[in-house]
Design a protein around this motif. Sequence first.
Motif, PDB file in Angstrom:
ATOM      1  N   GLY A   1       3.553  13.566 -10.879  1.00  0.00           N
ATOM      2  CA  GLY A   1       4.610  13.243 -11.823  1.00  0.00           C
ATOM      3  C   GLY A   1       5.052  11.794 -11.812  1.00  0.00           C
ATOM      4  O   GLY A   1       5.923  11.407 -12.590  1.00  0.00           O
ATOM      5  N   VAL A   2       4.451  10.969 -10.930  1.00  0.00           N
ATOM      6  CA  VAL A   2       4.871   9.563 -10.835  1.00  0.00           C
ATOM      7  C   VAL A   2       3.696   8.622 -11.081  1.00  0.00           C
ATOM      8  O   VAL A   2       3.684   7.839 -12.019  1.00  0.00           O
ATOM      9  CB  VAL A   2       5.519   9.251  -9.470  1.00  0.00           C
ATOM     10  CG1 VAL A   2       6.026   7.815  -9.438  1.00  0.00           C
ATOM     11  CG2 VAL A   2       6.653  10.228  -9.188  1.00  0.00           C
ATOM     12  N   GLY A   3       2.698   8.675 -10.211  1.00  0.00           N
ATOM     13  CA  GLY A   3       1.577   7.758 -10.351  1.00  0.00           C
ATOM     14  C   GLY A   3       0.712   7.746  -9.108  1.00  0.00           C
ATOM     15  O   GLY A   3       0.318   8.796  -8.622  1.00  0.00           O
ATOM     16  N   TYR A   4       0.470   6.558  -8.555  1.00  0.00           N
ATOM     17  CA  TYR A   4      -0.455   6.412  -7.437  1.00  0.00           C
ATOM     18  C   TYR A   4       0.063   5.411  -6.415  1.00  0.00           C
ATOM     19  O   TYR A   4       0.822   4.493  -6.752  1.00  0.00           O
ATOM     20  CB  TYR A   4      -1.812   5.912  -7.948  1.00  0.00           C
ATOM     21  CG  TYR A   4      -2.482   6.813  -8.939  1.00  0.00           C
ATOM     22  CD1 TYR A   4      -3.229   7.916  -8.526  1.00  0.00           C
ATOM     23  CD2 TYR A   4      -2.356   6.572 -10.315  1.00  0.00           C
ATOM     24  CE1 TYR A   4      -3.844   8.744  -9.449  1.00  0.00           C
ATOM     25  CE2 TYR A   4      -2.976   7.404 -11.241  1.00  0.00           C
ATOM     26  CZ  TYR A   4      -3.716   8.492 -10.795  1.00  0.00           C
ATOM     27  OH  TYR A   4      -4.317   9.312 -11.709  1.00  0.00           O
ATOM     28  N   ARG A   5      -0.363   5.608  -5.174  1.00  0.00           N
ATOM     29  CA  ARG A   5      -0.200   4.588  -4.143  1.00  0.00           C
ATOM     30  C   ARG A   5      -1.467   4.580  -3.309  1.00  0.00           C
ATOM     31  O   ARG A   5      -2.208   5.571  -3.262  1.00  0.00           O
ATOM     32  CB  ARG A   5       1.027   4.844  -3.289  1.00  0.00           C
ATOM     33  CG  ARG A   5       1.039   6.166  -2.539  1.00  0.00           C
ATOM     34  CD  ARG A   5       2.353   6.317  -1.799  1.00  0.00           C
ATOM     35  NE  ARG A   5       2.540   7.675  -1.291  1.00  0.00           N
ATOM     36  CZ  ARG A   5       3.701   8.123  -0.811  1.00  0.00           C
ATOM     37  NH1 ARG A   5       4.737   7.316  -0.797  1.00  0.00           N
ATOM     38  NH2 ARG A   5       3.806   9.349  -0.364  1.00  0.00           N
ATOM     39  N   LEU A   6      -1.718   3.466  -2.651  1.00  0.00           N
ATOM     40  CA  LEU A   6      -3.002   3.321  -1.962  1.00  0.00           C
ATOM     41  C   LEU A   6      -3.108   4.237  -0.766  1.00  0.00           C
ATOM     42  O   LEU A   6      -4.140   4.853  -0.529  1.00  0.00           O
ATOM     43  CB  LEU A   6      -3.223   1.862  -1.543  1.00  0.00           C
ATOM     44  CG  LEU A   6      -4.629   1.552  -1.004  1.00  0.00           C
ATOM     45  CD1 LEU A   6      -5.693   1.910  -2.036  1.00  0.00           C
ATOM     46  CD2 LEU A   6      -4.739   0.087  -0.619  1.00  0.00           C
TER      47      LEU A   6
ATOM     48  N   PRO B   1       0.783  -1.241   0.000  1.00  0.00           N
ATOM     49  CA  PRO B   1       0.000   0.000   0.000  1.00  0.00           C
ATOM     50  C   PRO B   1       0.812   1.287   0.000  1.00  0.00           C
ATOM     51  O   PRO B   1       0.307   2.333  -0.423  1.00  0.00           O
ATOM     52  CB  PRO B   1      -0.846  -0.117   1.272  1.00  0.00           C
ATOM     53  CG  PRO B   1      -0.126  -1.102   2.135  1.00  0.00           C
ATOM     54  CD  PRO B   1       0.522  -2.070   1.193  1.00  0.00           C
ATOM     55  N   ALA B   2       2.066   1.256   0.465  1.00  0.00           N
ATOM     56  CA  ALA B   2       2.869   2.467   0.474  1.00  0.00           C
ATOM     57  C   ALA B   2       3.714   2.630  -0.788  1.00  0.00           C
ATOM     58  O   ALA B   2       4.338   3.668  -0.994  1.00  0.00           O
ATOM     59  CB  ALA B   2       3.781   2.490   1.702  1.00  0.00           C
ATOM     60  N   ARG B   3       3.731   1.605  -1.637  1.00  0.00           N
ATOM     61  CA  ARG B   3       4.524   1.678  -2.861  1.00  0.00           C
ATOM     62  C   ARG B   3       3.863   2.604  -3.878  1.00  0.00           C
ATOM     63  O   ARG B   3       2.646   2.605  -4.023  1.00  0.00           O
ATOM     64  CB  ARG B   3       4.675   0.285  -3.467  1.00  0.00           C
ATOM     65  CG  ARG B   3       5.337   0.280  -4.845  1.00  0.00           C
ATOM     66  CD  ARG B   3       5.355  -1.100  -5.477  1.00  0.00           C
ATOM     67  NE  ARG B   3       5.700  -1.035  -6.885  1.00  0.00           N
ATOM     68  CZ  ARG B   3       5.679  -2.065  -7.729  1.00  0.00           C
ATOM     69  NH1 ARG B   3       5.343  -3.259  -7.279  1.00  0.00           N
ATOM     70  NH2 ARG B   3       5.987  -1.911  -8.991  1.00  0.00           N
TER      71      ARG B   3
END
Length: 233
Positions: free
Chosen positions: A224-229, A175-177
């Motif tokens: 600028g990167v994406g998503y994490r939960l 979830p933190a990735r």
Amino acid sequence: MTALALIAEDDHDIADILRAYLEREGLRTVHAADGRAALDLHLALKPDIVLLDVSMPRMDGWQVLSALRQASATPVIMVTALDQDIDKLQALRIGADDYVVKPFNPVEVVARVKAVLRRSGAAGGGGVLRVGPLEIDTEAHMALVRSGQHDGQDVRQLALTLTEFRLLVHMARTPARVFTRGDLVDACLPGADALDRTVDSHISKLRRKLEEAGAPGMPAGVRGVGYRLVARA
């Protein structure tokens, strides 16, 4: 019932070593000697984790991993002689949870299996992931949000599409990735949806459903990167 590990390995000696060490630690095992058999056993038995070689007959490990990720969120550890960084990056990009290079220490492999099973919530043979108020049953294909105290707890079931459920499960396992859009496309979206911009739409709908159920701010965007939960570990 204890967790079931599927060993997809065409070298019977290596498969026997992995089986012996895993069973000594209390896991159940099943062996597939080629990629097609691995997919068939996965469909029939629904193992809790897959140990996957790359160089196999009928279907190679890359093809098997891609097929698994289109159909399920079963944790996968690559166990292969390919030791180049590009191979490791490809495995992680497609959706592998870990990567072990041959020759390996079987004790280390068992430790990694246990660690991945703990993260996936399947160490005891279950398929439940819990992240904050979120509870996901991967076997029942159901996601709940629990809010409030135990005595007056409000439980809401999420009405998710297949793609939304895949995205949620994939991120909930770590979830933190931070996942890039490319990561999520490769792991969760079938070929027809394989455009980075479609991820934003799916995530937006998923976030709205989570917020309405009482879990605001999930998934979190990383500019600028994406998503994490979750925003923090």
